[in-house]
Scaffold this motif. Structure first.
Motif, short mmCIF file in Angstrom:
data_model
loop_
_atom_site.label_atom_id
_atom_site.label_comp_id
_atom_site.label_asym_id
_atom_site.label_seq_id
_atom_site.Cartn_x
_atom_site.Cartn_y
_atom_site.Cartn_z
N UNK A 54 7.74 9.67 6.38
CA UNK A 54 8.31 9.25 7.68
C UNK A 54 8.80 7.80 7.68
N UNK A 55 8.06 6.92 7.03
CA UNK A 55 8.50 5.52 7.01
C UNK A 55 9.77 5.36 6.17
N UNK A 56 9.86 6.07 5.05
CA UNK A 56 11.07 6.01 4.24
C UNK A 56 12.27 6.53 5.02
N UNK A 57 12.06 7.60 5.77
CA UNK A 57 13.15 8.15 6.59
C UNK A 57 13.55 7.15 7.68
N UNK A 87 9.37 16.41 -3.53
CA UNK A 87 9.26 17.19 -4.76
C UNK A 87 7.83 17.29 -5.27
N UNK A 88 7.06 16.21 -5.17
CA UNK A 88 5.73 16.20 -5.77
C UNK A 88 4.79 17.22 -5.13
N UNK A 89 4.58 17.21 -3.80
CA UNK A 89 3.72 18.26 -3.24
C UNK A 89 4.30 19.66 -3.40
N UNK A 149 0.84 -1.20 0.00
CA UNK A 149 0.00 0.00 0.00
C UNK A 149 0.87 1.25 0.00
N UNK A 150 1.91 1.25 0.86
CA UNK A 150 2.81 2.40 0.93
C UNK A 150 3.48 2.66 -0.41
N UNK A 173 -1.52 14.97 -2.52
CA UNK A 173 -0.09 14.66 -2.58
C UNK A 173 0.60 14.91 -1.25
N UNK A 174 0.21 15.98 -0.57
CA UNK A 174 0.80 16.30 0.73
C UNK A 174 0.44 15.24 1.77
N UNK A 175 -0.78 14.76 1.74
CA UNK A 175 -1.21 13.70 2.66
C UNK A 175 -0.43 12.42 2.40
N UNK A 176 -0.27 12.08 1.11
CA UNK A 176 0.51 10.89 0.77
C UNK A 176 1.94 11.01 1.28
#
Length: 472
Positions: free
Chosen positions: A415-418, A390-392, A64-65, A406-409
């Motif tokens: 945070x999970x990627x970080x 970059x997207x938002x 999902x992520x 886009x900002x919500x995504x």
């Protein structure tokens, strides 16, 4: 899309050549870069150590992520289609320096996969041949790896359509081999496994670690963007393929995780301790000869990955050379086939040299795969994180209607990627993985300060990155 170029040897115009990759070939290219066959044959063991009975849930949540990440990257691909993929997307949407970092880390990460794939293919072909004859040794592995590379290079040189088509069919064969083992396993053990649905036994901390490890299985979907110059309707087809490829491999990952955990409930050895889980399952159900299909699955997947990564890296080199980041030498298409021939030749030579080094020094293949895999995984994490910034950022500048979505995504996925990046960097891994991590950090820092130097003293070089060169 029509390209016109001039042969540097003769100086004569060769006319227009139409390059058109179908949606199925585009999808095959993306899936081959993801290499879904590696998950059930090799990497699931790492995730199962922490995920246990809920390994399938880890793959489902990360699926999902990564679908959300694919949506973000797809937005950039729709607005800035380019063979340079995230190199050009981030340059336009965020800053040229971020594009430079993405471009070089992508090339380095994909090259890690390219250098490892033929060797991994040689290893699994050798294992498959052992069913019929007593063959073994580094000589066999290196010889098969060279054959893999030369055939893949020739197909890539002949054209993206033929190489993508070959990669697609080879990957389909690989997945069918795995599905055969899964079907026989379910026929033998049944499909019901109450332990995998008993959520009262679910513990958050181990699942979080399983999420970290399962994320890297999805990397590679963004390579669909590298074919922007050779795909009709690139602005619509590529974003759709990015999301579709993640959804399809995600379903495959979840299903195979469920089947393998179910099977290992009847096997004394745990799934997390198994180096070849499908072979162990074949042995347990009384059909050890099915193990050959596991070896063939990875052997063929390694071949499709070799083709796909050759195609991807060569087009990133082509794009970055056109934008003046690397020598113009690489911004050249073959007069007859229309492929980035110079880039393909240089890549083939470098990989041949790496195979020779591994063979002569007798470096263990799996350690090579682990070292290169660390570099590739870190590259994925970095470029996906930058894409979520970059997207938002771009959509808010454009006051786009979907900017809040886009900002919500980004708020969910970044945070999970970080977190995954932090866990990957510290504590520093031992051995080759640790060396690869330090090399990755050094590469990012060098490119960052290189970009700052250009910003201060050569701003025209950064401005040139923003100019479209042979873009759709």
């Amino acid at each position: 899309m029509r390209f016109r170029w001039t042969s540097t040897k003769s100086g004569l115009g060769k006319g227009d050549v139409r390059l058109n990759v179908s949606s199925s070939e585009l999808w095959g290219h993306a899936v081959a870069n993801i290499t879904p066959s590696a998950m059930p044959t090799v990497t699931i063991s790492l995730v199962a150590i922490h995920g246990g009975s809920f390994t399938w849930l880890a793959y489902a949540l990360i699926g999902v992520l990564m679908t959300l990440v694919a949506v973000q990257v797809g937005v950039l691909a729709r607005h800035f289609p380019s063979p340079g993929s995230l190199f050009f997307y981030l340059s336009k949407a965020l800053h040229p320096i971020s594009g430079m970092i993405a471009g070089f880390t992508m090339m380095a990460g994909y090259f890690g996969a390219l250098a490892a794939a033929p060797l991994l293919g040689g290893l699994f072909v050798e294992q498959a041949l052992r069913f019929f004859a007593p063959v073994s040794g580094m000589g066999w592995i290196a010889g098969i790896a060279v054959l893999y590379l030369l055939v893949a290079w020739r197909l890539a040189l002949r054209g993206i359509e033929i190489s993508a088509r070959w990669g697609l069919w080879v990957e389909i064969f690989s997945i069918l081999c795995i599905v055969l083992i899964a079907a026989v396993t379910l026929w033998h053990f049944g499909w019901h496994d109450p332990a995998q649905w008993n959520f009262r036994r679910l513990h958050t901390a181990p699942l979080a670690q399983a999420l970290v490890l399962s994320l890297l299985a999805y990397g590679g979907f963004e390579t669909a963007g590298n074919l922007a110059g050779e795909t009709s309707a690139a602005r619509t087809a590529i974003p759709r393929v990015m999301v579709l490829s993640v959804l399809m491999v995600g379903g495959f990952f979840v299903a195979m995780a469920y089947v393998e955990v179910l099977a290992f409930a009847h096997i004394p050895t745990s799934l997390g301790d198994s180096a070849a889980p499908l072979n162990a399952i074949a042995e347990a159900i009384g059909y050890p000869w099915l193990g050959i299909f596991s070896d063939l699955a990875m052997a063929t997947a390694a071949f499709s990955a070799t083709i796909a990564t050759l195609n991807s890296i060569s087009r990133i080199l082509y794009s970055m050379a056109g934008h003046g980041v690397i020598p113009r030498f690489f911004h050249h298409r073959d007069a007859g086939y229309g492929t980035p021939a110079r880039a393909l030749r240089v890549l083939a030579i470098i990989v041949l040299l790496s195979v020779a080094v591994v063979a002569l020094w007798r470096i263990p293949i799996l350690s090579v795969v682990g070292t290169f895999g660390t570099f590739t995984g870190l590259a994925f994490l970095l470029i996906y994180g930058l894409a979520n910034i970059a997207t938002p950022w771009f959509l808010f500048r454009q006051r786009h209607a979907r900017r809040w979505i886009s900002l919500i995504i980004a708020g969910i996925s970044l945070p999970l990627l970080i977190k995954v990046m932090a866990v990957s960097l510290w504590p520093l891994p031992a051995g080759g993985e640790g060396a690869a991590t330090l090399l990755f950090i050094a590469l990012v820092m060098v490119i960052f300060f290189w970009g700052l130097y250009w910003a201060a003293f050569r701003p025209e070089r950064l401005r040139h990155i923003l100019v479209a060169v042979d873009e759709p």
